[in-house]
Scaffold this motif. Sequence first.
Motif: not given
Length: 226
Positions: A140, A161, A177-178, A181, A219, A222-223, A226
């Motif tokens: 996060a 969120s 984490v949310d 972000e 993780k 999400r990486t 991007r």
Amino acid sequence: MVNSVAIIPTYNEEVAIGSIILRTLQYVDKVLIVNDGSDDKTVEVAKLAGAEVINHTTNLGKGEALKSGFQAIGDVDVIVTIDGDGQHNPDEIPSLIKPILEDNADLVNGSRYMNGPEENTPAYRRVGQQVLDTATNVSAGIKVTDSQSGFRAFSNRASKSFRFNDTGFGIESEMLVDAAEAGLKIVEVPITVRYDVDGSTKDPVTHGVGVLLNITKDKIIRTFKR
């Protein structure tokens, strides 16, 4: 006037849930129980104590329970989440919601370890929690001392969120984490905890490994997005 609600995910909590609801109602306008497939008297006790109840006919997991709760509450100013097994102290709710009311936070994380080690935490649990804290903080980009806390407060902004992808206990890390972000303000306040009423039905090692794997997987996903 501030509109507040507490969401309590429950699974077979008939022993403690009545007291938790009655004490929580001293500090919020409404208590919403999400009964996650209990086969005891949790629902009956919760209704007698004055809570509204959402029923899952089968046990779907804590993440799904919180998802149902957040989807049901609509627009409120302050949301509190608290476990139903009696480990958390509802009298600490005012300290959790204070930063929200003062517009100093969107997510307030109740921490057992903000002021150092919690002497009643079993050593094997704390080691595992520290691993999960590190994994959550790295994922996060934040620094919290108790990433697995279920005792939290949220602003209305924060409530919009969350993805609620994790159906189980990894939801605690996912929500942090949310929030990070989304650029939300995250603060911690100290809380206490009781382990003599531990109602956990899951082996802590299995629990910890499962959460760690979910944090790592999330993780990676999400990486690559991007």
